[in-house]
Design an enzyme around this catalytic site. Structure first.
Site, PDB file in Angstrom:
ATOM      1  N   THR A  45      98.558  36.494  41.747  1.00  0.00           N
ATOM      2  CA  THR A  45      98.829  35.253  41.843  1.00  0.00           C
ATOM      3  C   THR A  45      97.586  34.550  40.813  1.00  0.00           C
ATOM      4  O   THR A  45      96.515  34.820  41.425  1.00  0.00           O
ATOM      5  CB  THR A  45      99.274  34.617  43.069  1.00  0.00           C
ATOM      6  OG1 THR A  45      99.611  33.333  42.822  1.00  0.00           O
ATOM      7  CG2 THR A  45      98.324  34.915  44.024  1.00  0.00           C
ATOM      8  N   GLU A  46      97.815  33.658  40.059  1.00  0.00           N
ATOM      9  CA  GLU A  46      97.051  33.046  39.231  1.00  0.00           C
ATOM     10  C   GLU A  46      96.110  32.164  40.235  1.00  0.00           C
ATOM     11  O   GLU A  46      94.843  31.943  39.825  1.00  0.00           O
ATOM     12  CB  GLU A  46      97.575  32.022  38.361  1.00  0.00           C
ATOM     13  CG  GLU A  46      96.819  30.994  37.476  1.00  0.00           C
ATOM     14  CD  GLU A  46      97.475  30.203  36.794  1.00  0.00           C
ATOM     15  OE1 GLU A  46      97.118  28.894  36.437  1.00  0.00           O
ATOM     16  OE2 GLU A  46      98.733  30.406  36.164  1.00  0.00           O
ATOM     17  N   ASN A  47      96.652  31.636  41.244  1.00  0.00           N
ATOM     18  CA  ASN A  47      95.797  30.651  42.204  1.00  0.00           C
ATOM     19  C   ASN A  47      94.645  31.309  43.107  1.00  0.00           C
ATOM     20  O   ASN A  47      93.786  30.727  43.612  1.00  0.00           O
ATOM     21  CB  ASN A  47      96.445  29.931  43.036  1.00  0.00           C
ATOM     22  CG  ASN A  47      97.368  30.774  44.038  1.00  0.00           C
ATOM     23  OD1 ASN A  47      98.127  31.421  43.543  1.00  0.00           O
ATOM     24  ND2 ASN A  47      97.475  30.417  45.177  1.00  0.00           N
ATOM     25  N   SER A  87      90.044  34.646  38.999  1.00  0.00           N
ATOM     26  CA  SER A  87      91.329  34.937  38.889  1.00  0.00           C
ATOM     27  C   SER A  87      91.632  34.536  37.350  1.00  0.00           C
ATOM     28  O   SER A  87      92.439  35.523  36.715  1.00  0.00           O
ATOM     29  CB  SER A  87      92.326  34.113  39.534  1.00  0.00           C
ATOM     30  OG  SER A  87      93.542  34.294  39.430  1.00  0.00           O
TER      31      SER A  87
END
Length: 219
Positions: A45-47, A87
């Site tokens: 997940t990008e976060n 990330s």
């Protein structure tokens, strides 16, 4: 089953055993809840996390453990958290095998527009990490509803909105059909049960050819 669930369920079937997979905000984040039982993935997940799993039970929600859309998720054994900068670096460097992105428009050349709409004379919101994913990810799956609220096709001959990525989409999934983009040619691979090729042509602006192995969408 609503439209968003149809798309998410079908998109989950495109993920392959052993992949590192990113899920974008919106419909894509739901795909983790419908993964086939026989595959194991590392979900990103990008976060800032690798190794997340499906949504938890309501009684087990932890507000500090969410996906890029701020929806609660679970952490699987071996999961790792990191800064947003790390990330994004993983996304740019090619460590992600596949990403499922939401889209506002896609076209027959594999272009995707998923970040900007014009309202009251202004373009918004911001582009976010989707640009990094379209650059650094090996396989891009675009998910979107087939038409807008007025019935206009969102599968375009050429995208009209500002692009997120150019010639990068490999598969397009809507609630009506599944297309592959092969050498900048759109190929109709699946249709929703009960629909015909003529039905798809009637709601699709883009030109496409029909796969020799055309079949019904299985959910």
């Amino acid at each position: 089953m609503d439209v968003r669930e149809i798309i998410a369920r079908r998109a989950a079937q495109e993920l392959r055993d052993g992949e590192v997979a990113n899920l974008g905000i919106g419909i894509p984040t739901q795909a983790v809840n419908y993964l086939p039982e026989n595959i194991q993935l590392i979900m990103h997940t990008e976060n800032g996390a690798f190794g997340f799993g499906p949504r938890p039970k309501y009684s087990e929600v932890n507000s500090d453990i969410t996906n890029a859309g701020s929806e609660p998720v679970t952490f699987l054994p071996g999961a790792a958290c990191m800064s947003l900068a790390t990330s994004l670096g993983a996304m740019r460097k090619g460590y992600i095998d596949v990403t499922i992105l939401g889209a506002l428009e896609v076209d027959q050349f594999g272009n995707i527009a998923n970040w900007a709409v014009k309202r009251n004379g202004y373009w918004w919101p911001g582009i976010g990490g989707a640009m990094d994913l379209t650059y650094g990810t090996k396989r891009i799956i675009a998910t979107l509803q087939h038409t807008d609220k007025k019935g206009n096709s969102k599968i375009k001959k050429k995208c009209e909105l500002p692009l997120t990525g150019k010639n990068c989409v490999s598969t397009i999934i809507t609630e009506k059909a599944v297309f592959d983009v092969v050498d900048k040619v759109l190929v109709l691979r699946e249709v929703y049960p009960g629909l015909t090729v003529e039905d798809i042509k009637a709601i699709t602006e883009a030109d496409f050819v029909i796969s020799e192995n055309l079949k019904e969408m299985h959910l």
